[in-house]
Design a protein around this motif. Structure first.
Motif, PDB file in Angstrom:
ATOM      1  N   ASP A 177       0.202 -37.105 -32.553  1.00 52.88           N
ATOM      2  CA  ASP A 177       0.824 -35.793 -32.759  1.00 52.88           C
ATOM      3  C   ASP A 177      -0.170 -34.672 -32.487  1.00 52.88           C
ATOM      4  OD1 ASP A 177       3.212 -36.965 -33.454  1.00 52.88           O
ATOM      5  OD2 ASP A 177       2.864 -36.809 -35.617  1.00 52.88           O
ATOM      6  N   PHE A 178      -1.359 -34.823 -33.032  1.00 54.32           N
ATOM      7  CA  PHE A 178      -2.412 -33.815 -32.889  1.00 54.32           C
ATOM      8  C   PHE A 178      -2.770 -33.632 -31.419  1.00 54.32           C
ATOM      9  CE2 PHE A 178      -7.004 -33.079 -32.433  1.00 54.32           C
ATOM     10  CZ  PHE A 178      -7.149 -31.883 -33.102  1.00 54.32           C
ATOM     11  N   TYR A 179      -2.972 -34.748 -30.726  1.00 54.04           N
ATOM     12  CA  TYR A 179      -3.368 -34.705 -29.307  1.00 54.04           C
ATOM     13  C   TYR A 179      -2.291 -34.034 -28.458  1.00 54.04           C
ATOM     14  CZ  TYR A 179      -4.526 -36.389 -24.628  1.00 54.04           C
ATOM     15  OH  TYR A 179      -4.809 -36.462 -23.286  1.00 54.04           O
ATOM     16  N   LYS A 180      -1.049 -34.437 -28.657  1.00 53.66           N
ATOM     17  CA  LYS A 180       0.048 -33.876 -27.855  1.00 53.66           C
ATOM     18  C   LYS A 180       0.223 -32.385 -28.117  1.00 53.66           C
ATOM     19  CE  LYS A 180       2.642 -38.177 -27.326  1.00 53.66           C
ATOM     20  NZ  LYS A 180       3.837 -38.957 -27.734  1.00 53.66           N
ATOM     21  N   LEU A 181       0.018 -31.971 -29.370  1.00 49.99           N
ATOM     22  CA  LEU A 181       0.147 -30.558 -29.705  1.00 49.99           C
ATOM     23  C   LEU A 181      -0.864 -29.717 -28.934  1.00 49.99           C
ATOM     24  CD1 LEU A 181       1.169 -28.159 -31.387  1.00 49.99           C
ATOM     25  CD2 LEU A 181      -0.458 -28.845 -33.168  1.00 49.99           C
ATOM     26  N   PHE A 182      -2.138 -30.108 -28.977  1.00 48.08           N
ATOM     27  CA  PHE A 182      -3.168 -29.257 -28.375  1.00 48.08           C
ATOM     28  C   PHE A 182      -3.243 -29.395 -26.856  1.00 48.08           C
ATOM     29  CE2 PHE A 182      -4.432 -28.707 -32.736  1.00 48.08           C
ATOM     30  CZ  PHE A 182      -4.876 -27.393 -32.750  1.00 48.08           C
ATOM     31  N   SER A 197     -13.771 -24.317 -37.838  1.00 51.69           N
ATOM     32  CA  SER A 197     -13.794 -25.738 -38.196  1.00 51.69           C
ATOM     33  C   SER A 197     -12.764 -26.032 -39.293  1.00 51.69           C
ATOM     34  CB  SER A 197     -15.189 -26.155 -38.652  1.00 51.69           C
ATOM     35  OG  SER A 197     -15.639 -25.365 -39.725  1.00 51.69           O
ATOM     36  N   PHE A 198     -12.054 -27.175 -39.140  1.00 50.82           N
ATOM     37  CA  PHE A 198     -10.952 -27.483 -40.034  1.00 50.82           C
ATOM     38  C   PHE A 198     -10.898 -28.982 -40.339  1.00 50.82           C
ATOM     39  CE2 PHE A 198      -9.907 -23.779 -37.523  1.00 50.82           C
ATOM     40  CZ  PHE A 198      -9.457 -22.875 -38.477  1.00 50.82           C
ATOM     41  N   SER A 199     -10.497 -29.295 -41.574  1.00 54.53           N
ATOM     42  CA  SER A 199     -10.265 -30.679 -41.979  1.00 54.53           C
ATOM     43  C   SER A 199      -8.769 -30.987 -41.943  1.00 54.53           C
ATOM     44  CB  SER A 199     -10.802 -30.929 -43.388  1.00 54.53           C
ATOM     45  OG  SER A 199     -10.373 -32.192 -43.859  1.00 54.53           O
ATOM     46  N   LEU A 200      -8.429 -32.176 -41.425  1.00 53.44           N
ATOM     47  CA  LEU A 200      -7.035 -32.596 -41.302  1.00 53.44           C
ATOM     48  C   LEU A 200      -6.673 -33.662 -42.337  1.00 53.44           C
ATOM     49  CD1 LEU A 200      -6.928 -32.868 -37.399  1.00 53.44           C
ATOM     50  CD2 LEU A 200      -6.188 -30.941 -38.810  1.00 53.44           C
ATOM     51  N   ILE A 201      -7.325 -33.632 -43.494  1.00 50.36           N
ATOM     52  CA  ILE A 201      -7.069 -34.634 -44.530  1.00 50.36           C
ATOM     53  C   ILE A 201      -5.600 -34.675 -44.916  1.00 50.36           C
ATOM     54  CG2 ILE A 201      -7.443 -35.163 -46.978  1.00 50.36           C
ATOM     55  CD1 ILE A 201     -10.329 -34.356 -46.645  1.00 50.36           C
ATOM     56  N   GLY A 202      -5.005 -33.512 -45.171  1.00 49.55           N
ATOM     57  CA  GLY A 202      -3.601 -33.458 -45.542  1.00 49.55           C
ATOM     58  C   GLY A 202      -2.687 -33.740 -44.366  1.00 49.55           C
ATOM     59  N   TYR A 203      -3.017 -33.223 -43.216  1.00 44.83           N
ATOM     60  CA  TYR A 203      -2.218 -33.398 -42.001  1.00 44.83           C
ATOM     61  C   TYR A 203      -2.089 -34.879 -41.654  1.00 44.83           C
ATOM     62  CZ  TYR A 203      -0.732 -32.427 -37.161  1.00 44.83           C
ATOM     63  OH  TYR A 203      -0.048 -32.364 -35.966  1.00 44.83           O
ATOM     64  N   LYS A 227       2.103 -29.803 -40.674  1.00 36.53           N
ATOM     65  CA  LYS A 227       2.401 -29.168 -39.391  1.00 36.53           C
ATOM     66  C   LYS A 227       2.734 -27.688 -39.547  1.00 36.53           C
ATOM     67  CE  LYS A 227       4.001 -33.378 -37.090  1.00 36.53           C
ATOM     68  NZ  LYS A 227       5.122 -34.056 -36.412  1.00 36.53           N
ATOM     69  N   LYS A 228       3.372 -27.323 -40.656  1.00 36.89           N
ATOM     70  CA  LYS A 228       3.691 -25.908 -40.882  1.00 36.89           C
ATOM     71  C   LYS A 228       2.426 -25.070 -40.997  1.00 36.89           C
ATOM     72  CE  LYS A 228       8.252 -26.273 -43.082  1.00 36.89           C
ATOM     73  NZ  LYS A 228       9.042 -25.983 -44.325  1.00 36.89           N
ATOM     74  N   MET A 234      -0.490 -25.877 -39.796  1.00 37.39           N
ATOM     75  CA  MET A 234      -1.117 -25.881 -38.473  1.00 37.39           C
ATOM     76  C   MET A 234      -0.509 -24.776 -37.623  1.00 37.39           C
ATOM     77  SD  MET A 234      -3.321 -27.630 -36.469  1.00 37.39           S
ATOM     78  CE  MET A 234      -3.347 -29.421 -36.722  1.00 37.39           C
ATOM     79  N   ALA A 235       0.817 -24.665 -37.668  1.00 43.86           N
ATOM     80  CA  ALA A 235       1.506 -23.646 -36.882  1.00 43.86           C
ATOM     81  C   ALA A 235       1.133 -22.250 -37.343  1.00 43.86           C
ATOM     82  CB  ALA A 235       3.015 -23.862 -36.979  1.00 43.86           C
ATOM     83  N   ARG A 236       1.003 -22.063 -38.655  1.00 43.68           N
ATOM     84  CA  ARG A 236       0.662 -20.741 -39.190  1.00 43.68           C
ATOM     85  C   ARG A 236      -0.752 -20.328 -38.799  1.00 43.68           C
ATOM     86  NH1 ARG A 236      -2.299 -19.031 -43.176  1.00 43.68           N
ATOM     87  NH2 ARG A 236      -2.612 -21.121 -44.060  1.00 43.68           N
ATOM     88  N   ILE A 237      -1.711 -21.242 -38.914  1.00 48.94           N
ATOM     89  CA  ILE A 237      -3.113 -20.920 -38.630  1.00 48.94           C
ATOM     90  C   ILE A 237      -3.328 -20.594 -37.148  1.00 48.94           C
ATOM     91  CG2 ILE A 237      -5.460 -21.888 -38.542  1.00 48.94           C
ATOM     92  CD1 ILE A 237      -4.803 -23.390 -41.118  1.00 48.94           C
ATOM     93  N   PHE A 238      -2.643 -21.341 -36.274  1.00 50.63           N
ATOM     94  CA  PHE A 238      -2.886 -21.181 -34.840  1.00 50.63           C
ATOM     95  C   PHE A 238      -1.754 -20.433 -34.123  1.00 50.63           C
ATOM     96  CE2 PHE A 238      -5.298 -24.894 -36.237  1.00 50.63           C
ATOM     97  CZ  PHE A 238      -6.572 -24.509 -35.840  1.00 50.63           C
ATOM     98  N   ASN A 239      -0.892 -19.786 -34.921  1.00 46.36           N
ATOM     99  CA  ASN A 239       0.178 -18.955 -34.370  1.00 46.36           C
ATOM    100  C   ASN A 239       1.022 -19.720 -33.354  1.00 46.36           C
ATOM    101  OD1 ASN A 239      -0.647 -16.590 -35.829  1.00 46.36           O
ATOM    102  ND2 ASN A 239      -2.309 -16.337 -34.334  1.00 46.36           N
ATOM    103  N   LEU A 240       1.427 -20.923 -33.730  1.00 46.25           N
ATOM    104  CA  LEU A 240       2.194 -21.765 -32.807  1.00 46.25           C
ATOM    105  C   LEU A 240       3.680 -21.426 -32.881  1.00 46.25           C
ATOM    106  CD1 LEU A 240       0.370 -25.156 -33.488  1.00 46.25           C
ATOM    107  CD2 LEU A 240      -0.121 -23.439 -31.733  1.00 46.25           C
TER     108      LEU A 240
END
Length: 326
Positions: A217-222, A284-290, A317-318, A320-326
């Motif tokens: 999911d992460f790879y496809k998103l970015f 820099s960000f941790s994806l522990i929850g993601y 994912k929400k 992630m979208a908020r932080i990176f304005n997706l």
């Protein structure tokens, strides 16, 4: 000119920039240096590539001490290192952590030296409590008897702490040091718009059973946003196998994260890697929850104790979208 012999213990990849700082300052005044690297083969190999002028460079194996057999294997390894060390006399000894590692204090107490310096850049003393769980009490008692060390456990992180006050000459609180430019690696990629993912190979510990799905999911998103995904494996555990299924640029796992020139990366991500704290908070960000890590609270508490802020944890994912304005 001085002619001291300095022994430095590398207990973690995070120690390396301090080790090189100590090395440079001592070589400059004519001292000799030796280094012992604990556990992390990648760091051992990386130091070899630096062609430092060392009297000796020694690797110390580690064993899981969850069972008594591992404790006694670790004792035998420590005794082997002591025999190697006692070929020399040391003026100053430096070590960096009183957490996890029982071998280093055991060795230091049994080799010839004048001064012992605890370069305390982790600073966990403020949160020390006594043992709370039966299994930890039993293990601590066995370790205390076998290694002749006093231990306690660091609050919610449950990290084993070793009491080193009885053999430390001075406890140092160093300011952060910069890695000299000649030791830095600057990755060169054709796609300038890149992100860096620090892979801890957490799959091996079964703490992240669905890591491949979350990474997908992460790879496809970015990549859909036009980013080149660059991955660096863990210095000791290497790269997760599922990474090979993706078109990623790979950085050599043996390179400590602190030695990567990040000027070509817009963002840096990890799941549980402690190396993430080496980079600026705003990128820099941790994806522990993601990634829905098992025992998420434990690892979140640990990373926060190393200096990560709440704003650096991406829970879903929400967010992630908020932080990176997706």
């Amino acid at each position: 000119m001085s002619n001291k012999h300095i022994l430095i213990f590398c207990q973690s990849p995070k120690d390396l920039k301090y080790i090189l700082d100590i090395y440079e300052k001592n070589i400059e005044v004519g001292n000799r240096c030796s280094v012992i690297v604990r556990e992390v083969t990648g760091v051992f190999q990386f130091i070899k590539t630096l062609n430092l002028d060392l009297v000796s460079l020694v690797f110390m194996n580690t064993f899981s001490m969850k069972a008594p057999t591992g404790i006694f294997k670790q004792l035998q390894e420590a005794k082997s290192i002591i025999r190697e060390c006692n070929k020399f006399n040391y003026d100053d000894i430096y070590f960096f952590s009183n957490l996890f590692d029982v071998s280093t204090p055991y060795i230091i107490k049994r080799i010839n030296s004048t001064n012992v310096y605890f370069y305390d850049h982790f600073k966990h003393e403020h949160c020390i409590v006594s043992h709370k769980r039966l299994v930890e009490n039993i293990r601590a008692i066995l370790i205390r008897c076998v290694f002749s060390l006093k231990t306690s456990v660091v609050d919610d992180t449950r990290l084993l702490r070793i009491d080193v006050d009885d053999f430390v000459t001075e406890k140092l609180s160093p300011e952060d040091v910069s890695v000299e430019a000649r030791y830095m690696l600057k990755p060169q990629f054709s796609n300038i718009k890149s992100i860096l993912f620090l892979d801890s190979n957490d799959y091996l510990d079964e703490m992240l059973p669905d890591a491949d799905q979350y990474f997908d999911d992460f790879y496809k998103l970015f990549t859909s946003l036009g980013y080149n995904v660059v991955v660096k494996g863990h210095p000791r555990l290497g790269l997760s196998e599922y990474i090979n299924n993706y078109d990623c640029d790979i950085l050599e796992a043996s390179i400590p994260s602190e030695f990567i020139d990040i000027s070509n990366f817009e963002y840096i991500f990890s799941v549980c890697s402690a190396s993430i704290v080496s980079f600026p908070n705003n990128i820099s960000f941790s994806l522990i929850g993601y990634f829905e890590v098992i025992n998420e609270g434990f690892y979140t508490t640990y990373l926060k104790s190393l200096g990560m802020a709440d704003s650096q944890f991406i829970s879903d994912k929400k967010e992630m979208a908020r932080i990176f304005n997706l």
